[in-house]
Scaffold this motif. Structure first.
Motif, PDB file in Angstrom:
ATOM      1  N   SER B   8       0.883  -1.147   0.128  1.00  0.00           N
ATOM      2  CA  SER B   8      -0.050   0.029  -0.051  1.00  0.00           C
ATOM      3  C   SER B   8       0.824   1.315  -0.117  1.00  0.00           C
ATOM      4  CB  SER B   8      -1.123  -0.033   1.232  1.00  0.00           C
ATOM      5  OG  SER B   8      -1.911   0.840   1.276  1.00  0.00           O
ATOM      6  N   PRO B   9       0.567   2.289  -0.786  1.00  0.00           N
ATOM      7  CA  PRO B   9       1.390   3.462  -0.846  1.00  0.00           C
ATOM      8  C   PRO B   9       1.471   4.193   0.562  1.00  0.00           C
ATOM      9  CG  PRO B   9      -0.274   3.498  -2.646  1.00  0.00           C
ATOM     10  CD  PRO B   9      -0.632   2.381  -1.686  1.00  0.00           C
ATOM     11  N   SER B  10       2.501   4.516   0.773  1.00  0.00           N
ATOM     12  CA  SER B  10       2.853   5.342   2.041  1.00  0.00           C
ATOM     13  C   SER B  10       3.062   6.535   2.331  1.00  0.00           C
ATOM     14  CB  SER B  10       3.751   4.412   3.113  1.00  0.00           C
ATOM     15  OG  SER B  10       5.093   4.619   2.229  1.00  0.00           O
ATOM     16  N   THR B  11       3.527   7.189   1.160  1.00  0.00           N
ATOM     17  CA  THR B  11       3.755   8.450   1.168  1.00  0.00           C
ATOM     18  C   THR B  11       2.547   9.227   0.222  1.00  0.00           C
ATOM     19  OG1 THR B  11       4.983   8.720  -0.793  1.00  0.00           O
ATOM     20  CG2 THR B  11       6.197   8.264   1.393  1.00  0.00           C
ATOM     21  N   PRO B  12       2.414  10.647   0.364  1.00  0.00           N
ATOM     22  CA  PRO B  12       1.387  11.258  -0.284  1.00  0.00           C
ATOM     23  C   PRO B  12       1.787  11.239  -1.681  1.00  0.00           C
ATOM     24  CG  PRO B  12       2.026  12.726   1.703  1.00  0.00           C
ATOM     25  CD  PRO B  12       2.798  11.386   1.684  1.00  0.00           C
ATOM     26  N   ALA B  13       3.207  11.127  -1.927  1.00  0.00           N
ATOM     27  CA  ALA B  13       3.231  11.280  -3.543  1.00  0.00           C
ATOM     28  C   ALA B  13       2.839   9.942  -4.075  1.00  0.00           C
ATOM     29  CB  ALA B  13       5.034  11.458  -3.624  1.00  0.00           C
ATOM     30  N   GLU B  14       3.232   8.754  -3.258  1.00  0.00           N
ATOM     31  CA  GLU B  14       3.028   7.346  -3.818  1.00  0.00           C
ATOM     32  C   GLU B  14       1.551   7.212  -3.771  1.00  0.00           C
ATOM     33  OE1 GLU B  14       6.720   5.115  -1.859  1.00  0.00           O
ATOM     34  OE2 GLU B  14       4.903   4.724  -1.029  1.00  0.00           O
ATOM     35  N   PRO B 213      -6.488   4.225   5.592  1.00  0.00           N
ATOM     36  CA  PRO B 213      -6.974   5.737   6.182  1.00  0.00           C
ATOM     37  C   PRO B 213      -6.043   6.661   6.622  1.00  0.00           C
ATOM     38  CG  PRO B 213      -8.506   3.525   6.850  1.00  0.00           C
ATOM     39  CD  PRO B 213      -7.060   2.970   6.501  1.00  0.00           C
ATOM     40  N   PHE B 214      -5.375   6.310   7.358  1.00  0.00           N
ATOM     41  CA  PHE B 214      -4.449   7.436   7.964  1.00  0.00           C
ATOM     42  C   PHE B 214      -3.480   7.876   6.903  1.00  0.00           C
ATOM     43  CE2 PHE B 214      -0.566   8.857   9.877  1.00  0.00           C
ATOM     44  CZ  PHE B 214      -1.130   9.408  10.957  1.00  0.00           C
ATOM     45  N   GLU B 215      -3.125   7.037   5.948  1.00  0.00           N
ATOM     46  CA  GLU B 215      -2.221   7.718   5.032  1.00  0.00           C
ATOM     47  C   GLU B 215      -2.885   8.420   3.947  1.00  0.00           C
ATOM     48  OE1 GLU B 215      -1.681   4.693   6.547  1.00  0.00           O
ATOM     49  OE2 GLU B 215       0.336   4.903   6.971  1.00  0.00           O
ATOM     50  N   ALA B 216      -4.341   7.836   3.782  1.00  0.00           N
ATOM     51  CA  ALA B 216      -5.239   8.442   2.950  1.00  0.00           C
ATOM     52  C   ALA B 216      -5.521   9.944   3.195  1.00  0.00           C
ATOM     53  CB  ALA B 216      -6.510   7.761   2.868  1.00  0.00           C
ATOM     54  N   ALA B 217      -5.888  10.130   4.525  1.00  0.00           N
ATOM     55  CA  ALA B 217      -6.092  11.488   5.138  1.00  0.00           C
ATOM     56  C   ALA B 217      -5.023  12.205   5.019  1.00  0.00           C
ATOM     57  CB  ALA B 217      -6.673  11.227   6.615  1.00  0.00           C
ATOM     58  N   VAL B 218      -3.502  11.879   5.341  1.00  0.00           N
ATOM     59  CA  VAL B 218      -2.415  12.573   5.221  1.00  0.00           C
ATOM     60  C   VAL B 218      -2.220  13.157   3.714  1.00  0.00           C
ATOM     61  CG1 VAL B 218       0.007  12.756   5.342  1.00  0.00           C
ATOM     62  CG2 VAL B 218      -1.373  11.549   7.269  1.00  0.00           C
ATOM     63  N   ALA B 219      -2.226  12.216   2.699  1.00  0.00           N
ATOM     64  CA  ALA B 219      -2.246  12.425   1.379  1.00  0.00           C
ATOM     65  C   ALA B 219      -2.946  13.251   1.081  1.00  0.00           C
ATOM     66  CB  ALA B 219      -2.276  10.924   0.501  1.00  0.00           C
ATOM     67  N   ALA B 220      -4.443  13.307   1.292  1.00  0.00           N
ATOM     68  CA  ALA B 220      -5.354  14.330   0.785  1.00  0.00           C
ATOM     69  C   ALA B 220      -4.941  15.810   1.392  1.00  0.00           C
ATOM     70  CB  ALA B 220      -6.747  13.850   1.352  1.00  0.00           C
ATOM     71  N   SER B 221      -4.922  15.740   2.840  1.00  0.00           N
ATOM     72  CA  SER B 221      -4.415  17.109   3.260  1.00  0.00           C
ATOM     73  C   SER B 221      -3.268  17.735   2.566  1.00  0.00           C
ATOM     74  CB  SER B 221      -4.041  16.823   5.059  1.00  0.00           C
ATOM     75  OG  SER B 221      -5.559  16.874   5.587  1.00  0.00           O
ATOM     76  N   THR B 222      -2.283  16.827   2.322  1.00  0.00           N
ATOM     77  CA  THR B 222      -1.146  17.257   1.991  1.00  0.00           C
ATOM     78  C   THR B 222      -1.054  17.700   0.525  1.00  0.00           C
ATOM     79  OG1 THR B 222       0.212  15.625   3.257  1.00  0.00           O
ATOM     80  CG2 THR B 222       1.470  16.555   1.383  1.00  0.00           C
ATOM     81  N   VAL B 223      -1.835  17.141  -0.247  1.00  0.00           N
ATOM     82  CA  VAL B 223      -2.355  17.703  -1.552  1.00  0.00           C
ATOM     83  C   VAL B 223      -3.039  18.899  -1.550  1.00  0.00           C
ATOM     84  CG1 VAL B 223      -3.856  17.040  -3.660  1.00  0.00           C
ATOM     85  CG2 VAL B 223      -2.249  15.435  -2.772  1.00  0.00           C
ATOM     86  N   TRP B 224      -4.026  18.864  -0.536  1.00  0.00           N
ATOM     87  CA  TRP B 224      -4.919  20.356  -0.606  1.00  0.00           C
ATOM     88  C   TRP B 224      -4.093  21.542  -0.379  1.00  0.00           C
ATOM     89  CZ3 TRP B 224      -7.873  17.605  -3.061  1.00  0.00           C
ATOM     90  CH2 TRP B 224      -9.394  17.942  -3.178  1.00  0.00           C
ATOM     91  N   ALA B 225      -3.094  21.327   0.657  1.00  0.00           N
ATOM     92  CA  ALA B 225      -1.682  22.080   1.109  1.00  0.00           C
ATOM     93  C   ALA B 225      -1.119  22.798  -0.082  1.00  0.00           C
ATOM     94  CB  ALA B 225      -0.965  21.563   2.216  1.00  0.00           C
ATOM     95  N   ALA B 226      -0.717  21.697  -0.723  1.00  0.00           N
ATOM     96  CA  ALA B 226       0.277  21.964  -1.953  1.00  0.00           C
ATOM     97  C   ALA B 226      -0.633  23.103  -3.127  1.00  0.00           C
ATOM     98  CB  ALA B 226       0.665  20.989  -2.520  1.00  0.00           C
ATOM     99  N   ALA B 227      -1.671  22.217  -3.394  1.00  0.00           N
ATOM    100  CA  ALA B 227      -2.259  22.871  -4.489  1.00  0.00           C
ATOM    101  C   ALA B 227      -3.140  24.370  -4.101  1.00  0.00           C
ATOM    102  CB  ALA B 227      -3.487  21.826  -4.921  1.00  0.00           C
ATOM    103  N   SER B 228      -3.385  24.457  -2.861  1.00  0.00           N
ATOM    104  CA  SER B 228      -3.968  25.643  -2.277  1.00  0.00           C
ATOM    105  C   SER B 228      -2.897  26.876  -2.502  1.00  0.00           C
ATOM    106  CB  SER B 228      -4.799  25.635  -1.112  1.00  0.00           C
ATOM    107  OG  SER B 228      -3.788  25.294  -0.134  1.00  0.00           O
ATOM    108  N   GLU B 229      -1.637  26.286  -2.015  1.00  0.00           N
ATOM    109  CA  GLU B 229      -0.387  27.477  -1.957  1.00  0.00           C
ATOM    110  C   GLU B 229      -0.222  27.892  -3.313  1.00  0.00           C
ATOM    111  OE1 GLU B 229       2.800  25.802  -0.085  1.00  0.00           O
ATOM    112  OE2 GLU B 229       1.876  25.398   1.932  1.00  0.00           O
ATOM    113  N   ARG B 230      -0.349  27.124  -4.300  1.00  0.00           N
ATOM    114  CA  ARG B 230       0.169  27.449  -5.641  1.00  0.00           C
ATOM    115  C   ARG B 230      -1.134  28.069  -6.108  1.00  0.00           C
ATOM    116  NH1 ARG B 230       3.536  23.009  -8.648  1.00  0.00           N
ATOM    117  NH2 ARG B 230       4.768  22.166  -6.820  1.00  0.00           N
TER     118      ARG B 230
END
Lengths: 265, 265, 265
Positions: B8-14, B213-230
């Motif tokens: 299972s993917p473990s980082t937001p990038a994966e 689930p934990f990795e999913a929540a972290v990935a989504a929040s990380t993606v939201w942070a990155a896209a919103s900053e840009r």
């Protein structure tokens, strides 16, 4: 929860400042087409939107909201019951009788709700004529009559219900029992985007949380005129206009409204 | 249909790479205000949204979906029944308890649905406090408490339900029974547009189709942070920000997430 | 109220001119996800949208509308009854059988409504295959089959129902009992935004108010191809594309369509 004080804002500029300060909770029971645009317009204005529109919650929520909008654009059975709950909560509320006259379910509901004394009634000329009983109603959201055609009906409706009546059109006409204002300006692009008028009704509900109904209607119309004019300058068409309108609404400062000829009789 | 594998993917990038590859069918039972923005955000992310939310179909559809979102923003009677069907399908699902605590219909439903063990619970601090039984609930979608105020409640709720609990705020806090992550960054403009948080819950459902689930929540929040900053860099206000956010979400590459400090304990 | 005359427009350019002139009232009973985008697309096209979708009003309204869309994306019980009323009003109507085949409630309704003879049936290949009884149906709004896979099914469905059948895909295929057209071009970005296909169905309903069903479907597909190609040129991603598409739709002149190879047999 009306945050209006004894020194209620009297100009659009003061009213905008008051909305930005109070961020009034503004409940919208509104149609499915415009919920997103309405919520974003309220946020850009500085209000706190909440689309609480189910029976068993809408009445309770109206009790803590600062202003309530009841828009009859797509009135499901649940929304009709939610509206019945919300309008008796004692919070100032705005009636937007979309397509009243032409369609029986919403027409019956609009007349029933009138007994609960809206603070403001906002519609296009055809809707105001139909609600006042002197017209056949529009064919939908687009008026087939002009605001001045509806002046006598608006005055009569205001007299009979105690509401401020706002007739939207190229020039917005706003009347209550003994006052009358015309808001000029604004961009015609606002009529080429769905929800421009519906969101204006929501803005009147937000302003009604911080000032009296007539002043609230004048403030909202003035803000809409100013933001739409600015948005038109940077738009290439209706798509980019809707986006720019939200940007300009958020950027608008109370000072920007001082210069406008607002609400003369 | 969970496409998660043993590795299972473990980082937001994966996780982002896995979503782009699998295009997981993501079912959203969500509120009327944000359906459009949510569907567009999922498409931009690389998922396949489907807003299947009527009784008689929602449960069956949840059986073929990869992830399910149940958002209680405007819970009609049909949506409540659809949610009851969907959460027992065996597919990982996300609960977004909008305005729970303050309003009785959705509060009762949220507590009922908890028995079907959501993979992730996502809310603002006020909602998490209310759901955990230690707060009065918010006045709507805007939190009146900060994520760290809700830390103990989130940990308790995670412990009691087995869910990952994500508390949205200036810093997103994500906890499960034995881990804790904080996601920093992101643009405040995301809070001036309706649906930023609701769509984040949908993204968590999409990621839950491809990782834990934990990795999913972290990935989504990380993606939201990155896209919103840009997106904030090219925006003039909330209107253009919402548009740019979708553009940036679609343009985001897994590499862009590598540099971010994601999910440290 | 069909404004079609004996000299019905035969080319997309003539049809666009006719829509701009008549601004046909176009009633949409459509899903919650795309109502806003659909209404804005119709306004940009030059039609007058009305999302009248409650029982007790929908049938009456269909009687005065020029074209009606029935889209089964999120068919609540009220919308199902509204659709039943609207399709017997005698006004040309378009059926968009979203996700038919996979889901029982809408599949039953689609088959029931077919008896009221839609002017146009518009769907992706999976939906057309499912409705014709020769496929299993898609997993939602995204087709898993290509338009040409559905050609025989489309021809059979057209023969059986008397409708024009439009199969959306990279190349749009449009057939009736004895004609066949392929519309090439258009931007793939249209598939990365929710509602591109749903709004195309609404546009077919608008065009069906001013010309015959086959010509209406060809005109709408041609306009969609032209506007989406232009929009793609000024877009940075799906967010800005959706905005630009509305701008280009409003800016499109009948002349712009003359050069396109439209609807060859």
């Amino acid at each position: 929860m009306v945050v209006r004080t004894s020194s209620s804002p009297s100009t659009p500029a003061e009213a905008l400042e008051a909305v930005r300060r109070a961020a009034p909770l503004t409940q919208c029971i509104t149609n499915a087409v415009v919920t997103n645009f309405t919520a974003n317009a309220l946020l850009a204005l500085g209000a706190a939107p909440a689309m609480c529109d189910i029976p068993g919650e809408a009445g309770m929520f109206a009790g803590i909201a600062g202003g309530v909008l009841v828009n009859l654009g797509t009135p499901t059975a649940e929304q009709r019951d939610a509206a019945r709950e919300a309008v008796v909560a004692g919070t100032p509320w705005v009636l937007d009788p979309v397509a009243v006259g032409a369609l029986p379910v919403r027409t019956a509901l609009a007349h029933e709700l009138l007994a609960s004394r809206p603070a403001v009634i906002r519609g296009n000329a055809s809707e105001i004529l139909a609600l006042a009983g002197t017209g056949a109603g529009g064919r939908g959201v687009d008026a087939t009559d002009s605001p001045d055609d509806a002046r006598d009906a608006a005055v009569a409706l205001a007299g009979r219900t105690g509401a401020t009546v706002a007739v939207s059109g190229e020039i917005d006409l706003i009347v209550d029992a003994d006052r009358e204002a015309r808001i000029v300006g604004g961009s015609a692009l606002l009529t080429q985007v769905t929800g421009g008028g519906c969101a204006l009704g929501a803005a009147m509900a937000a302003f009604a949380a911080v000032t009296a109904p007539f002043e609230a209607a004048v403030a909202a119309s003035t803000v809409w005129a100013a933001a739409s004019e600015r948005a038109a300058l940077s738009s290439r068409g209706p798509g980019s206009f809707a986006v720019a309108f939200l940007d300009e609404l958020a950027a608008l400062r109370p000072d920007d409204l001082e210069a406008r000829a607002g609400g003369d009789r």
